[in-house]
Enzyme design. Structure first.
Site, mmCIF file in Angstrom:
data_model
loop_
_atom_site.group_PDB
_atom_site.id
_atom_site.type_symbol
_atom_site.label_atom_id
_atom_site.label_comp_id
_atom_site.label_asym_id
_atom_site.label_seq_id
_atom_site.Cartn_x
_atom_site.Cartn_y
_atom_site.Cartn_z
ATOM 1 N N HIS A 4 -10.816 -2.991 -1.407
ATOM 2 C CA HIS A 4 -11.732 -2.421 -0.416
ATOM 3 C C HIS A 4 -12.773 -1.560 -1.130
ATOM 4 O O HIS A 4 -12.427 -0.801 -2.037
ATOM 5 C CB HIS A 4 -10.969 -1.529 0.563
ATOM 6 C CG HIS A 4 -9.958 -2.265 1.398
ATOM 7 N ND1 HIS A 4 -10.225 -2.716 2.663
ATOM 8 C CD2 HIS A 4 -8.675 -2.622 1.140
ATOM 9 C CE1 HIS A 4 -9.148 -3.311 3.163
ATOM 10 N NE2 HIS A 4 -8.190 -3.269 2.259
ATOM 11 N N ARG A 41 -3.262 -11.741 3.731
ATOM 12 C CA ARG A 41 -4.531 -11.338 3.143
ATOM 13 C C ARG A 41 -4.598 -11.862 1.714
ATOM 14 O O ARG A 41 -3.639 -11.731 0.954
ATOM 15 C CB ARG A 41 -4.668 -9.802 3.073
ATOM 16 C CG ARG A 41 -4.722 -9.041 4.388
ATOM 17 C CD ARG A 41 -5.815 -9.440 5.358
ATOM 18 N NE ARG A 41 -7.083 -9.864 4.792
ATOM 19 C CZ ARG A 41 -8.060 -9.061 4.330
ATOM 20 N NH1 ARG A 41 -7.888 -7.768 4.351
ATOM 21 N NH2 ARG A 41 -9.174 -9.546 3.853
ATOM 22 N N HIS A 84 -7.388 -8.492 -2.605
ATOM 23 C CA HIS A 84 -8.719 -7.918 -2.345
ATOM 24 C C HIS A 84 -8.735 -6.451 -2.710
ATOM 25 O O HIS A 84 -7.695 -5.791 -2.760
ATOM 26 C CB HIS A 84 -9.109 -8.088 -0.878
ATOM 27 C CG HIS A 84 -8.183 -7.376 0.070
ATOM 28 N ND1 HIS A 84 -6.994 -7.936 0.490
ATOM 29 C CD2 HIS A 84 -8.243 -6.153 0.647
ATOM 30 C CE1 HIS A 84 -6.372 -7.082 1.295
ATOM 31 N NE2 HIS A 84 -7.096 -5.992 1.399
ATOM 32 N N TYR A 119 0.831 -1.207 0.000
ATOM 33 C CA TYR A 119 0.000 0.000 0.000
ATOM 34 C C TYR A 119 0.859 1.247 0.000
ATOM 35 O O TYR A 119 1.932 1.272 0.628
ATOM 36 C CB TYR A 119 -0.879 0.057 1.260
ATOM 37 C CG TYR A 119 -2.085 -0.846 1.212
ATOM 38 C CD1 TYR A 119 -3.263 -0.429 0.593
ATOM 39 C CD2 TYR A 119 -2.060 -2.103 1.794
ATOM 40 C CE1 TYR A 119 -4.379 -1.246 0.564
ATOM 41 C CE2 TYR A 119 -3.177 -2.929 1.766
ATOM 42 C CZ TYR A 119 -4.333 -2.498 1.145
ATOM 43 O OH TYR A 119 -5.424 -3.311 1.111
ATOM 44 N N TYR A 176 -0.796 -10.049 0.593
ATOM 45 C CA TYR A 176 0.264 -9.510 1.453
ATOM 46 C C TYR A 176 0.171 -10.095 2.861
ATOM 47 O O TYR A 176 -0.903 -10.456 3.324
ATOM 48 C CB TYR A 176 0.231 -7.979 1.489
ATOM 49 C CG TYR A 176 -1.048 -7.348 1.973
ATOM 50 C CD1 TYR A 176 -1.302 -7.178 3.331
ATOM 51 C CD2 TYR A 176 -2.000 -6.889 1.063
ATOM 52 C CE1 TYR A 176 -2.467 -6.578 3.772
ATOM 53 C CE2 TYR A 176 -3.175 -6.294 1.495
ATOM 54 C CZ TYR A 176 -3.408 -6.141 2.844
ATOM 55 O OH TYR A 176 -4.565 -5.554 3.269
HETATM 56 FE FE LIG Z 1 -6.304 -4.363 2.457
#
Ligand SMILES: [Fe+2]
Lengths: 246, 204
Positions: free
Chosen positions: A166, A161, A164, A112, A151
Site C-alpha cells: 500500500h 489478495r 501488494h 498484517y 493472503y
Molecule cells: Fe493489503
C-alpha cells in the site's frame, strides 16, 4: 537545494473514469460505503491548491528500511529482500520533489500486524510493516523491504489478495493526495483480485504493476522493483484566468 | 495528426483497505518504536494564534452504522486565512500552526477528534471571501478513491450565506450536510456516505 519557485496554478480535472468507481459491487465493502450522488465541482481555490509539506527532519534513519525498523538488534525481517524504488511525477511528466511517501504491507506470510487480522500465517516478530521516505530533488524515492505474501480475505468465499504494498503519497496541493497499491510483475493473482478489478481499464491496472529491474538489483543482497507514481498536474499559471485589474 | 501533448495519466487509486492505520498511524494500532509519534496528531502548540476549537466527526455508512476503521485528514488555513504551504502565494502563515491533521477514530465510538483553531477566510477564484472551512479527505476499506468534502461552521451564518461554494449547490437543501454544529468550543460534524442525509462530496 535548488530554489524552484513553487507553482500555484490549479490542478487538471481528475479523470474519474481512470479510477475505480465508488460503487463496485465485486468488492462488497463498497456497497454501503459509496456515495450515490454526483460529486460537486468548482475551480480550485487556495484551499485545494496548497497542501502540507514535510521536512526531512521527521525521518528516522530506518524509516525506509522495513527489514530493520521493527527488528531486534542484529536480527531482520523474514522474507525475500527487495528494493522498491521509482519516481513521483505529475501529469505533465515533471518530477515531484520533497513529498512524503508512506507504505505499509503484510509480512512474507501474508499476515498484517493488526489485531483484526486473524490469518493463520504467523506474525514475524521482526516485522512491523510500515515505512516512509521523502522524494529527492528529482522526485526519486526508494526503500528496502521484504516481499509480502498473498493472503485470503472475506469477500467471496475464496478471494485472495495478490502480493501488494500500500502507498500513500502527498503532492504539493491537498487535492493531489492519493492512496494506491503496488503489485508485482508476473503475479497471476493480480487479474483475479476483486479490488484490482474495481479499476475499469486494464491499462490503468498495468500502471500499478511494478517491474522487476535486474539492473537495479544489488548482487547477493536484494532484487529491485521499479514503481513510478503519477500525481495530478497543475495548470501553468501562465493560463490562469485572473487578469490584472479584474 | 497533431503533436503529442505528452501528458501522463494519474496513478489510479486503490482502497486504503482495513489496515490503513498500520501505515499512517502505526502507534494507534500498537506498532510502537518505528515512528516517535504519529504524523498529524498535533496541529497546534502554545503559541498558535486564533480561537482554539475541538472538532468531533463521525462517519456513517449506508445502513446507518458508524464506521470505525476509517482515516480522516484535514487541511485548513490559519487564523488569518493563510496556509502553511510553499504554494501559498499571499504571505507567510502562522509558523505555530501546521494546518494539517490526521486522525483515526476512537475504536469503540467511531469519533474522530481534532484539536485545532478556527480558520480565517480564504478567497474564492473571483476574490470573494469564502466562509471559514476545513477541507477533508476520507479513506477506508470500501472507499475506492479518497473522498473530498468540506466542513463549514454553524455559527458563521452570514459568511455561510454568501459563500461561493455553499450558495452554488444545485440542491440547496443539501447544504446543511456540510455544516458543523457548535456547542461550547466543540463542533460536531457527522458525515453520511449514503442515504437521505448523504454528505455533499466534491470533485475538485
Ligand atoms: Fe493489503
Amino acid at each position: 537545494m535548488r530554489n524552484v519557485k513553487p507553482e500555484t496554478g490549479g490542478f487538471f480535472q481528475r479523470v474519474r473514469s481512470w479510477h475505480p468507481p465508488a460503487f463496485a459491487p465485486g468488492y462488497k465493502s463498497t456497497v454501503v460505503r459509496s456515495p450515490q450522488r454526483a460529486p460537486i465541482s468548482f475551480g480550485n481555490t487556495l484551499s485545494e491548491i496548497t497542501g502540507p509539506v514535510f521536512g526531512r527532519e521527521i525521518l528516522g534513519p530506518l524509516d525506509n528500511d522495513l527489514t530493520l525498523n521493527y527488528a531486534k538488534p542484529g536480527e531482520s525481517a523474514i522474507g525475500p529482500r527487495i528494493i522498491v524504488y521509482g519516481q513521483v511525477l505529475d501529469e505533465r511528466a515533471r518530477p515531484v520533489p520533497n513529498v512524503l511517501v508512506e507504505f505499509w504491507q503484510a509480512n512474507a506470510g501474508g499476515r498484517y500486524r493488526h489485531k483484526k487480522d486473524g490469518y493463520l500465517a504467523p506474525l514475524d516478530p521482526n516485522f512491523g510493516g510500515c515505512g516512509r521516505t521523502i522524494t529527492d530533488e528529482d522526485g526519486n524515492y526508494s526503500f528496502l523491504t521484504i516481499q509480502p505474501g498473498a493472503y485470503p480475505w472475506p469477500n467471496g468465499i475464496n478471494d485472495w489478495r495478490p502480493a501488494h504494498i500500500h502507498f500513500s503519497i502527498f503532492g504539493h496541493g491537498f487535492v493531489q493526495r492519493l492512496i494506491t497499491q503496488m503489485y508485482f510483475e508476473g503475479d497471476p493473482m493480480i487479474w483475479q483480485c476483486p479490488i484490482v478489478r474495481t479499476i475499469p481499464d486494464k491499462r490503468a491496472i498495468e500502471t500499478l504493476v511494478a517491474a522487476l529491474d535486474m539492473e537495479a538489483t544489488v548482487p547477493m543482497d536484494a532484487r529491485a522493483y521499479k514503481f513510478d507514481i503519477v500525481l495530478r498536474g497543475r495548470r501553468s499559471t501562465m493560463f490562469e484566468n485572473k487578469l490584472e485589474g479584474n | 495528426m497533431a503533436q503529442q501533448l505528452d501528458r501522463l495519466k494519474e496513478t489510479p487509486s486503490q482502497t486504503a483497505g482495513p489496515y490503513v492505520h498500520i501505515g499512517l498511524t502505526p502507534n494507534i494500532c500498537e506498532i510502537h518504536g518505528i515512528y516517535e509519534e504519529d504524523l498529524g496528531t498535533r496541529m497546534v502548540n502554545d503559541k498558535t494564534r486564533g480561537e482554539r476549537i475541538t472538532v468531533k466527526m463521525r462517519i456513517f455508512d449506508g445502513t446507518g452504522a458508524v464506521i470505525r476503521d476509517a482515516l480522516i485528514e484535514i487541511w485548513q488555513a490559519d487564523a488569518d486565512g493563510l496556509h502553511n504551504s510553499p504554494s501559498e502565494p499571499r504571505g507567510k502563515a502562522d509558523p505555530n500552526f501546521t494546518g494539517w491533521g490526521r486522525q483515526a477514530s476512537d475504536a469503540e465510538t467511531g469519533v474522530f477528534t481534532f484539536e485545532t483553531i478556527k480558520p480565517g477566510r480564504v478567497p474564492f477564484l473571483d476574490d470573494r471571501p469564502q466562509a471559514p472551512h476545513i477541507s477533508l479527505w476520507i479513506v477506508a476499506r470500501g472507499i475506492n478513491l479518497g473522498l473530498q468534502t468540506r466542513m463549514y461552521f454553524g455559527d458563521e451564518e452570514k459568511a455561510n450565506a454568501e459563500d461561493p461554494v455553499l450558495s452554488r449547490l444545485e440542491h440547496q437543501h443539501r447544504g446543511p450536510t456540510l455544516i458543523a454544529q457548535r456547542e461550547g468550543d466543540t463542533y460536531t460534524f457527522d458525515i453520511h456516505l449514503q442515504g437521505e442525509k448523504e454528505t455533499v462530496f466534491f470533485d475538485v
